[in-house]
Design a protein around this motif. Structure first.
Motif, PDB file in Angstrom:
ATOM      1  N   ARG A 135       0.834  -1.198   0.000  1.00  0.00           N
ATOM      2  CA  ARG A 135       0.000   0.000   0.000  1.00  0.00           C
ATOM      3  C   ARG A 135       0.870   1.250   0.000  1.00  0.00           C
ATOM      4  O   ARG A 135       1.793   1.370   0.790  1.00  0.00           O
ATOM      5  CB  ARG A 135      -0.928  -0.011   1.213  1.00  0.00           C
ATOM      6  CG  ARG A 135      -1.923  -1.150   1.150  1.00  0.00           C
ATOM      7  CD  ARG A 135      -2.967  -1.076   2.226  1.00  0.00           C
ATOM      8  NE  ARG A 135      -3.899  -2.188   2.102  1.00  0.00           N
ATOM      9  CZ  ARG A 135      -4.982  -2.336   2.827  1.00  0.00           C
ATOM     10  NH1 ARG A 135      -5.278  -1.435   3.758  1.00  0.00           N
ATOM     11  NH2 ARG A 135      -5.779  -3.370   2.650  1.00  0.00           N
TER      12      ARG A 135
ATOM     13  N   ASN B 250       0.290  -5.904   4.040  1.00  0.00           N
ATOM     14  CA  ASN B 250      -0.177  -4.635   3.475  1.00  0.00           C
ATOM     15  C   ASN B 250      -0.049  -4.599   1.958  1.00  0.00           C
ATOM     16  O   ASN B 250       0.036  -3.531   1.353  1.00  0.00           O
ATOM     17  CB  ASN B 250       0.593  -3.459   4.087  1.00  0.00           C
ATOM     18  CG  ASN B 250       2.083  -3.514   3.768  1.00  0.00           C
ATOM     19  OD1 ASN B 250       2.636  -4.583   3.536  1.00  0.00           O
ATOM     20  ND2 ASN B 250       2.738  -2.362   3.775  1.00  0.00           N
TER      21      ASN B 250
ATOM     22  N   SER C 117      -1.127  -4.484  -1.780  1.00  0.00           N
ATOM     23  CA  SER C 117      -2.288  -3.879  -2.444  1.00  0.00           C
ATOM     24  C   SER C 117      -2.579  -4.506  -3.804  1.00  0.00           C
ATOM     25  O   SER C 117      -3.738  -4.583  -4.225  1.00  0.00           O
ATOM     26  CB  SER C 117      -2.068  -2.376  -2.622  1.00  0.00           C
ATOM     27  OG  SER C 117      -0.927  -2.131  -3.436  1.00  0.00           O
TER      28      SER C 117
ATOM     29  N   GLN D 115      -8.131  -4.985  -3.093  1.00  0.00           N
ATOM     30  CA  GLN D 115      -8.997  -4.146  -2.273  1.00  0.00           C
ATOM     31  C   GLN D 115     -10.245  -4.900  -1.796  1.00  0.00           C
ATOM     32  O   GLN D 115     -10.709  -4.702  -0.676  1.00  0.00           O
ATOM     33  CB  GLN D 115      -9.406  -2.901  -3.059  1.00  0.00           C
ATOM     34  CG  GLN D 115     -10.198  -1.883  -2.229  1.00  0.00           C
ATOM     35  CD  GLN D 115     -10.467  -0.608  -3.005  1.00  0.00           C
ATOM     36  OE1 GLN D 115     -10.110  -0.489  -4.171  1.00  0.00           O
ATOM     37  NE2 GLN D 115     -11.091   0.351  -2.348  1.00  0.00           N
TER      38      GLN D 115
END
Length: 470
Positions: A56, A90, A92, A160
């Protein structure tokens, strides 16, 4: 007990309760945990299936790097096989590469797990890709069939909609709540200490406030006289750090060909800009701590004066180092402007992070300047700590692109100066506000307040003996 003290005690308790609630409700820091992506597929060709990932903040436009690459081998042609890839929590985006040349690969299912928690990604989610290259993705009976037709076939997913935060929180609930419980306990102990020792802890800050004009005058004199007698005078205060920056820049960028640096926000900057953002706060911390530790020894003639408030001496040395630091902040902004990275609102955070460093090193200085008179070897120990600390902080190397275990990354983040150095880079490069990193911010101030309180207690306890040992 006076009404003012009762009101102050109630305020301290309310602040502690509010902070406890904030800590308990704080989401888990995903970068501190790992997850495993299991891809079950069938292919008509043996291949090394590579998975690239972005974390991210990293930009999809800047592409995927070799540092964020994991490979597993598909060996059983036309048979189902599950390939496993362990990536940061984390993450993405992921990109799955299907080798070179023509092939047909059916992705049967994707499962994501973290610790004991598992999440089967539904076909409506994993069959929806964000991009493809050298091939075509077709939905066929609940499977994603990928027809590779070039030298670099791959498809990209945006994670997401994969519910990763919930998965991390579920699989690591025990560890997350244990960390939160420790933070709450440490915070409550600090606030309890403030309540119990409020009068003792407030004596030095009150003395500093009452003598603020004298402190500024002594700090200016200390800065001017440090290089008195030399031809270049105070210029020497700036030459050594600049030479150090040039040496590191030459060794890493020119000698080791390090080139640019990709930050956690997906921004690529020249190495010298990334290096300066880390070295400038470290120079201040190192100079201030060394000066603050030796403050009582250097001003021993003032320590023996009965009427002189010796509690102001450590802050005099820290302020003296701050003058040089302010120059290097201006130097850094000019250097960044030369590379067309101009100041903006985020740059103002440098003042906040400078204040963070000031409070941290002042607390350390009160403790070490009080002890060094009884244990002179402490000066050498601090020099060694600073020599090792410049590499442990990390300043010379990029923690965002190195393949390190999450436990080791957490250990590095326990160093309070990690927060400051990362903050300078957030202000100058990544353009991230300090409140966007709440866990690190809360931890830093816990540690700093604790160090400051302990430093003042040590200073007050040893103060009656200073004149005898100096």
């Amino acid at each position: 007990m006076s009404k003012k003290r009762i009101a102050a005690s109630i305020l301290v308790v309310l602040v502690a309760v509010v902070l406890n609630i904030l800590i308990i409700n704080q989401p888990a820091a995903l970068e501190d945990y790992e997850m495993t992506v299991n891809v079950t597929l069938v292919s008509n060709k043996e291949n090394g299936i590579q998975l690239y990932y972005l974390t991210r903040g990293q930009s999809l436009e800047n592409g995927f790097s070799q540092e964020q690459l994991i490979e597993d081998n598909y060996k059983n042609v036309n048979q189902e096989q599950t390939l496993s890839y362990t990536i940061p929590g984390n993450t993405s985006h992921i990109r799955l590469d299907f080798g070179a040349g023509e092939s047909i690969t059916d992705i049967v299912k994707i499962q994501v797990s973290s610790n004991q928690a598992e999440n089967n990604i539904t076909e409506q989610v994993f069959t929806k890709i964000d991009g493809a290259n050298d091939g075509e993705a077709v939905l066929d009976a609940g499977r994603l069939q990928f027809y590779a037709s070039g030298e670099d076939p791959y498809c990209i997913w945006n994670l997401q909609g994969w519910d990763i935060p919930a998965l991390i929180a579920s699989g690591n609930a025990a560890a997350i709540y244990a960390v939160k419980a420790v933070l709450c306990a440490v915070q409550d102990v600090i606030f309890l200490g403030v309540l119990v020792f409020a009068r003792r802890l407030s004596m030095i800050p009150i003395e500093l406030w009452h003598n603020r004009k004298l402190i500024l005058q002594l700090a200016r004199n200390d800065f001017k006289t440090k290089f008195a007698g030399s031809y270049l005078g105070i210029v020497w205060a700036f030459i050594q750090p600049i030479v150090t920056v040039l040496v590191y820049w030459f060794v890493f960028e020119k000698g080791l060909k390090s080139g640019g640096v990709d930050t956690s926000a997906g921004i690529s900057v020249p190495f010298v800009l990334w290096l300066v953002a880390g070295l400038v706060p470290w120079f201040f911390f190192s100079d201030a701590w060394n000066g603050g530790t030796n403050a009582l020894i250097e001003y021993s003639y003032l320590v023996k004066k009965v009427v002189f408030k010796i509690s102001i001496l450590p802050i005099v040395k820290v302020l003296s180092a701050l003058f040089v630091h302010l120059f290097f902040i201006v130097f850094s902004l000019c250097l960044y402007a030369g590379y067309r990275h101009y100041p903006d609102w985020y740059t103002l955070q440098i003042l906040y992070y400078s204040f963070c460093t000031f409070m941290l090193v002042l607390g350390l200085s009160y403790a070490t300047c009080a002890m060094v008179g009884f244990f002179r070897d402490l000066t050498q120990i601090i020099s060694i700590i600073l020599q090792v600390g410049v590499w442990m902080t990390p300043i010379m190397w990029n923690i965002d692109t190195m393949d390190l275990p999450p436990v080791l990354i957490t250990i590095f983040k326990l160093n309070p100066m990690f927060y400051v150095v990362a903050g300078y880079r957030d202000a100058l490069i990544n353009k991230v506000w300090f409140w966007e990193r709440p866990s690190l911010t809360i931890y830093f101030w816990f540690v700093t307040v604790a160090i400051f309180g302990i430093g003042m207690v040590i200073f007050k306890r040893l103060k009656p003996h200073f004149a005898d040992v100096l």
